[in-house]
Write a protein that holds these residues in place. Sequence first.
Motif, mmCIF file in Angstrom:
data_model
loop_
_atom_site.group_PDB
_atom_site.id
_atom_site.type_symbol
_atom_site.label_atom_id
_atom_site.label_comp_id
_atom_site.label_asym_id
_atom_site.label_seq_id
_atom_site.Cartn_x
_atom_site.Cartn_y
_atom_site.Cartn_z
ATOM 1 N N ILE A 3 0.957 -1.276 0.062
ATOM 2 C CA ILE A 3 -0.080 -0.016 -0.116
ATOM 3 C C ILE A 3 0.900 1.267 0.063
ATOM 4 O O ILE A 3 1.819 1.255 0.913
ATOM 5 N N ASP A 4 0.638 2.060 -0.981
ATOM 6 C CA ASP A 4 1.703 3.197 -1.026
ATOM 7 C C ASP A 4 1.018 4.468 -0.206
ATOM 8 O O ASP A 4 -0.077 4.513 -0.673
ATOM 9 N N PRO A 5 1.892 4.917 0.558
ATOM 10 C CA PRO A 5 0.994 5.708 1.569
ATOM 11 C C PRO A 5 1.111 7.342 0.838
ATOM 12 O O PRO A 5 0.566 8.094 1.625
ATOM 13 N N PHE A 6 1.712 7.501 -0.588
ATOM 14 C CA PHE A 6 1.773 8.973 -0.921
ATOM 15 C C PHE A 6 0.557 8.833 -2.097
ATOM 16 O O PHE A 6 0.450 7.873 -2.582
ATOM 17 N N VAL A 7 -0.025 9.959 -2.102
ATOM 18 C CA VAL A 7 -0.927 10.078 -2.948
ATOM 19 C C VAL A 7 -0.958 11.680 -3.785
ATOM 20 O O VAL A 7 -0.551 12.436 -3.313
ATOM 21 N N GLU A 8 -1.401 11.193 -4.993
ATOM 22 C CA GLU A 8 -1.211 12.638 -6.127
ATOM 23 C C GLU A 8 -2.248 13.485 -5.475
ATOM 24 O O GLU A 8 -3.456 13.077 -5.203
ATOM 25 N N PRO A 9 -1.816 14.856 -5.341
ATOM 26 C CA PRO A 9 -2.867 15.502 -5.063
ATOM 27 C C PRO A 9 -4.256 15.645 -5.958
ATOM 28 O O PRO A 9 -5.228 15.875 -5.331
ATOM 29 N N SER A 10 -4.230 15.153 -7.118
ATOM 30 C CA SER A 10 -5.532 15.024 -7.808
ATOM 31 C C SER A 10 -6.458 14.201 -7.512
ATOM 32 O O SER A 10 -7.625 13.801 -7.764
ATOM 33 N N ALA A 11 -5.905 13.094 -6.577
ATOM 34 C CA ALA A 11 -6.703 11.907 -6.191
ATOM 35 C C ALA A 11 -7.169 12.349 -4.743
ATOM 36 O O ALA A 11 -8.011 11.528 -4.186
ATOM 37 N N LEU A 12 -6.846 13.355 -4.312
ATOM 38 C CA LEU A 12 -7.497 13.664 -2.786
ATOM 39 C C LEU A 12 -8.797 13.581 -2.576
ATOM 40 O O LEU A 12 -9.299 13.320 -1.312
ATOM 41 N N SER A 13 -9.552 14.486 -3.476
ATOM 42 C CA SER A 13 -11.022 14.465 -3.194
ATOM 43 C C SER A 13 -11.643 13.045 -3.392
ATOM 44 O O SER A 13 -12.981 12.898 -2.784
ATOM 45 N N GLY A 14 -11.117 12.133 -3.985
ATOM 46 C CA GLY A 14 -11.786 10.878 -3.866
ATOM 47 C C GLY A 14 -11.532 9.823 -2.780
ATOM 48 O O GLY A 14 -12.074 8.754 -2.889
ATOM 49 N N ASP A 25 7.828 22.073 3.881
ATOM 50 C CA ASP A 25 8.147 23.132 4.879
ATOM 51 C C ASP A 25 7.066 23.952 5.153
ATOM 52 O O ASP A 25 6.153 24.034 4.518
ATOM 53 N N GLU A 26 7.193 24.866 6.205
ATOM 54 C CA GLU A 26 6.165 25.617 6.601
ATOM 55 C C GLU A 26 5.683 26.596 5.632
ATOM 56 O O GLU A 26 4.556 27.058 5.668
ATOM 57 N N ALA A 27 6.718 27.269 4.715
ATOM 58 C CA ALA A 27 6.509 28.283 3.785
ATOM 59 C C ALA A 27 5.405 27.538 2.694
ATOM 60 O O ALA A 27 4.462 28.214 2.304
ATOM 61 N N ALA A 28 5.804 26.389 2.354
ATOM 62 C CA ALA A 28 4.920 25.639 1.480
ATOM 63 C C ALA A 28 3.534 25.359 1.907
ATOM 64 O O ALA A 28 2.451 25.746 1.329
ATOM 65 N N PHE A 29 3.326 24.941 3.034
ATOM 66 C CA PHE A 29 2.173 24.752 3.657
ATOM 67 C C PHE A 29 1.342 26.048 3.858
ATOM 68 O O PHE A 29 0.206 25.845 3.707
ATOM 69 N N ALA A 30 2.051 26.927 4.243
ATOM 70 C CA ALA A 30 1.224 28.125 4.560
ATOM 71 C C ALA A 30 0.799 28.620 3.199
ATOM 72 O O ALA A 30 -0.642 29.357 3.109
ATOM 73 N N ALA A 31 1.435 28.415 1.928
ATOM 74 C CA ALA A 31 1.066 29.018 0.931
ATOM 75 C C ALA A 31 -0.248 28.307 0.355
ATOM 76 O O ALA A 31 -0.871 28.674 -0.607
ATOM 77 N N GLY A 32 -0.429 26.983 0.992
ATOM 78 C CA GLY A 32 -1.574 26.485 0.463
ATOM 79 C C GLY A 32 -1.594 24.950 0.780
ATOM 80 O O GLY A 32 -0.516 24.269 0.226
ATOM 81 N N SER A 33 -2.618 24.075 1.289
ATOM 82 C CA SER A 33 -2.627 22.932 1.330
ATOM 83 C C SER A 33 -3.942 22.189 1.135
ATOM 84 O O SER A 33 -5.040 23.018 1.098
ATOM 85 N N ALA A 34 -4.309 20.771 1.188
ATOM 86 C CA ALA A 34 -5.301 20.456 1.221
ATOM 87 C C ALA A 34 -6.322 20.835 2.203
ATOM 88 O O ALA A 34 -5.826 21.133 3.383
ATOM 89 N N PRO A 35 -7.659 21.046 2.222
ATOM 90 C CA PRO A 35 -8.515 21.391 3.543
ATOM 91 C C PRO A 35 -8.331 20.504 4.557
ATOM 92 O O PRO A 35 -8.243 19.077 4.418
#
Length: 65
Positions: A3-14, A25-35
Amino acid sequence: MAIDPFVEPSALSGLGPVRYVDARDEAAFAAGSAPNAVRVSSDAWDAAAKAADLGFKPTAVMRVS
């Protein structure tokens, strides 16, 4: 079956009701992440993934920095 623990962003909603963990890193997270995502440092993620009591079974974990 691995089971791969990594998921492509396009698959998150499903994925349904899950908690998204963001190890960027904190800057990337602050710039935007999944709800409702939570930020976890890559060091903490690496340690948890390798821990015998809660880690990923025989799944290879690749550290991204």
